[in-house]
Design an enzyme around this catalytic site. Structure first.
Site, PDB file in Angstrom:
ATOM      1  N   SER A 200       0.718  -1.069   0.007  1.00 22.82           N
ATOM      2  CA  SER A 200       0.221   0.081   0.081  1.00 22.82           C
ATOM      3  C   SER A 200       1.050   1.236  -0.098  1.00 22.82           C
ATOM      4  O   SER A 200       2.157   1.252   0.227  1.00 22.82           O
ATOM      5  CB  SER A 200      -1.021  -0.071   1.123  1.00 22.82           C
ATOM      6  OG  SER A 200      -0.281   0.348   2.307  1.00 22.82           O
ATOM      7  N   ASP A 201       0.164   2.271  -0.394  1.00 19.73           N
ATOM      8  CA  ASP A 201       0.900   3.681  -0.262  1.00 19.73           C
ATOM      9  C   ASP A 201       0.716   4.154   1.050  1.00 19.73           C
ATOM     10  O   ASP A 201      -0.145   3.389   1.943  1.00 19.73           O
ATOM     11  CB  ASP A 201       0.335   4.766  -1.098  1.00 19.73           C
ATOM     12  CG  ASP A 201       1.138   5.840  -1.361  1.00 19.73           C
ATOM     13  OD1 ASP A 201       2.137   5.925  -0.842  1.00 19.73           O
ATOM     14  OD2 ASP A 201       0.911   6.484  -2.696  1.00 19.73           O
ATOM     15  N   TRP A 202       1.426   5.009   1.487  1.00 19.81           N
ATOM     16  CA  TRP A 202       1.366   5.353   2.920  1.00 19.81           C
ATOM     17  C   TRP A 202       0.039   5.953   3.336  1.00 19.81           C
ATOM     18  O   TRP A 202      -0.578   6.995   3.143  1.00 19.81           O
ATOM     19  CB  TRP A 202       2.370   6.326   3.358  1.00 19.81           C
ATOM     20  CG  TRP A 202       3.892   5.822   3.681  1.00 19.81           C
ATOM     21  CD1 TRP A 202       4.663   6.237   4.871  1.00 19.81           C
ATOM     22  CD2 TRP A 202       4.712   4.869   3.032  1.00 19.81           C
ATOM     23  NE1 TRP A 202       5.848   5.524   4.921  1.00 19.81           N
ATOM     24  CE2 TRP A 202       5.851   4.715   3.542  1.00 19.81           C
ATOM     25  CE3 TRP A 202       4.477   4.106   1.767  1.00 19.81           C
ATOM     26  CZ2 TRP A 202       6.811   3.741   3.150  1.00 19.81           C
ATOM     27  CZ3 TRP A 202       5.444   3.121   1.551  1.00 19.81           C
ATOM     28  CH2 TRP A 202       6.543   2.825   2.261  1.00 19.81           C
ATOM     29  N   GLY A 204      -2.865   4.156   2.882  1.00 15.88           N
ATOM     30  CA  GLY A 204      -3.776   3.824   1.543  1.00 15.88           C
ATOM     31  C   GLY A 204      -4.336   2.624   2.079  1.00 15.88           C
ATOM     32  O   GLY A 204      -4.885   1.812   1.050  1.00 15.88           O
TER      33      GLY A 204
END
Length: 416
Positions: A200-202, A204
């Site tokens: 995941s993105d931070w 996200g």
């Protein structure tokens, strides 16, 4: 940093941002941004760039490079457009595959981001939110996905042998990309045969069971959903343990492919800030620069003794558009220094003040609409002192009168 398991001799995975360099928090070579690299139309040159950045990342103990960015530059106001390979899916695919394969060849995991349709952001840097989080719902048809948005990712997976993929912050057709089964399981892992891990993105990640079952393997930067909550979901029978086994296996496989598990990293020796890397950065900058028109101004006339350079921070080397591309450069040359290096002239600079929110004489009246073209009846009306919107509407209209306090030239800027 993704923690390892010491008792099993599984090393952790240190991650570093990109894509114009290895963002280690200490000086490295700052290469031109991807949009400039794409303008070279030279995949071989971009391959050299990817290999060089990987060796510098490896020198900092990094095993996961959070790049390349392959978002389609379809919205002119997209604040992270400089991190992308532009608006052409064919060109972006060629560049992405070349960069990804080169990073992998030097013993570093390349992370394809942001999957997918991430071409609008609320802001970057200090504008509104540091991480440029944009969680709106992007509605895209099947044909547009396959002809425009998918090709760079597909090429980087099937030709570049990517080891990791990062879902976008936004929703795609109603579902967050980080828990979108069609996107992650059906297309990425199914059709394209991707065998690496999805990270995941931070900030996200939005769920435990849905995210895990639908294809997310790693949550960053915390364990809010994939820590104790994931263990409890398995113990309570909400998710089958085999799914967690697959999540772990994918991360281990990507580590094994770069030699991280054995301690014998593939590729050449780590290096940082070599003359060869600086020369490569300069070559990319030169090849990616396009002079649209020259009316006799260049090269500068020998009789010229003074040049005016006008713009925001004209003496400063701009190394970031405000996303995840902030690389501390070992060497940099600002516009003034660059001109003075090649011409015997005096450079005079002028810079406008930083933009400030525009205030109307008596405030702005506004109307918000559900439609995208301001048709139909407004769903909201009122008056505000400044133009700013952070809500749900298909379109909006503001009206007001602005009278400058003094005569002069003014810059009017819009951001989305």
């Amino acid at each position: 940093m993704l923690q390892g398991v010491e008792r099993l001799d599984v090393p952790g995975m240190r991650m570093a941002d990109g894509p114009p360099g290895a963002s280690l928090g200490e000086p490295t070579t700052d290469f031109p941004h991807p949009v400039a690299s794409a303008a070279t139309f030279d995949p071989d040159l971009v391959s050299e760039q990817g290999a060089a950045i990987a060796r510098e990342a490896k020198d900092g103990g990094v095993s996961v490079h959070l790049a390349p960015s392959m978002d389609m530059f379809r919205v002119p106001l997209h604040s992270r457009a400089g991190e992308s390979y532009g608006e052409d899916p064919h060109l972006a695919a060629a560049m992405a595959a070349a960069y990804t394969g080169a990073v992998r060849s030097e013993g570093v995991i390349a992370t394809l981001k942001h999957f997918v349709a991430y071409n609008q952001t609320r802001g970057t840097g200090d504008v509104e939110d540091y991480f440029s989080i944009s969680e709106h719902d992007v509605r895209v048809g099947e044909r547009a996905l396959r002809e425009i948005y998918y090709p760079p990712f597909r090429a980087a997976v099937t030709r570049g042998d990517a080891g990791a993929v990062m879902p976008a912050y936004n929703r795609l057709n109603g579902t967050f990309c980080s828990e979108n089964r069609e996107l992650l399981r059906d297309v990425l892992k199914g059709e394209w045969g991707f065998n690496g891990f999805v990270v995941s993105d931070w900030g996200g990640t939005h769920s435990t069971v849905d995210a895990a079952e639908n294809g997310l393997d790693v949550e960053m930067p915390s364990a809010e959903f994939f820590g104790d909550a994931l263990r409890e979901a398995v113990e309570d029978g909400e998710i089958d343990e085999s799914i967690v086994d697959e999540m772990v296996r994918r991360g281990l496989r990507s580590q094994e492919e770069i030699g991280a598990l054995s301690g014998e990293r593939t590729g050449r020796d780590p290096v940082r800030g070599t003359d060869e890397h600086f020369e490569l950065a300069r070559t990319i900058a030169e090849e990616g620069t396009v002079l649209l028109r020259n009316d006799g101004t260049l090269p500068l006339d020998d009789r010229l003794d003074e040049v005016a350079l006008i713009g925001r921070e004209p003496e400063t080397f701009g190394n970031s558009v405000g996303g995840s591309d902030d690389v501390t450069a070992i060497r940099d040359v600002g516009p003034v220094e660059g001109i003075e290096n090649v011409a015997d002239v005096t450079v005079t600079t002028a810079s406008p003040d930083e933009s400030e929110p525009l205030a109307a004489d008596e405030g702005f009246t506004y109307e918000h609409y559900e439609s995208g073209d301001r048709s139909g009846s407004p769903i909201g009306t009122g008056e505000v002192a400044e133009i700013a919107f952070d809500g749900e509407a298909g379109s909006a209209e503001w009206e007001g009168t602005v009278t400058p306090e003094e005569a002069g030239s003014f810059e009017f800027v819009l951001t989305s």
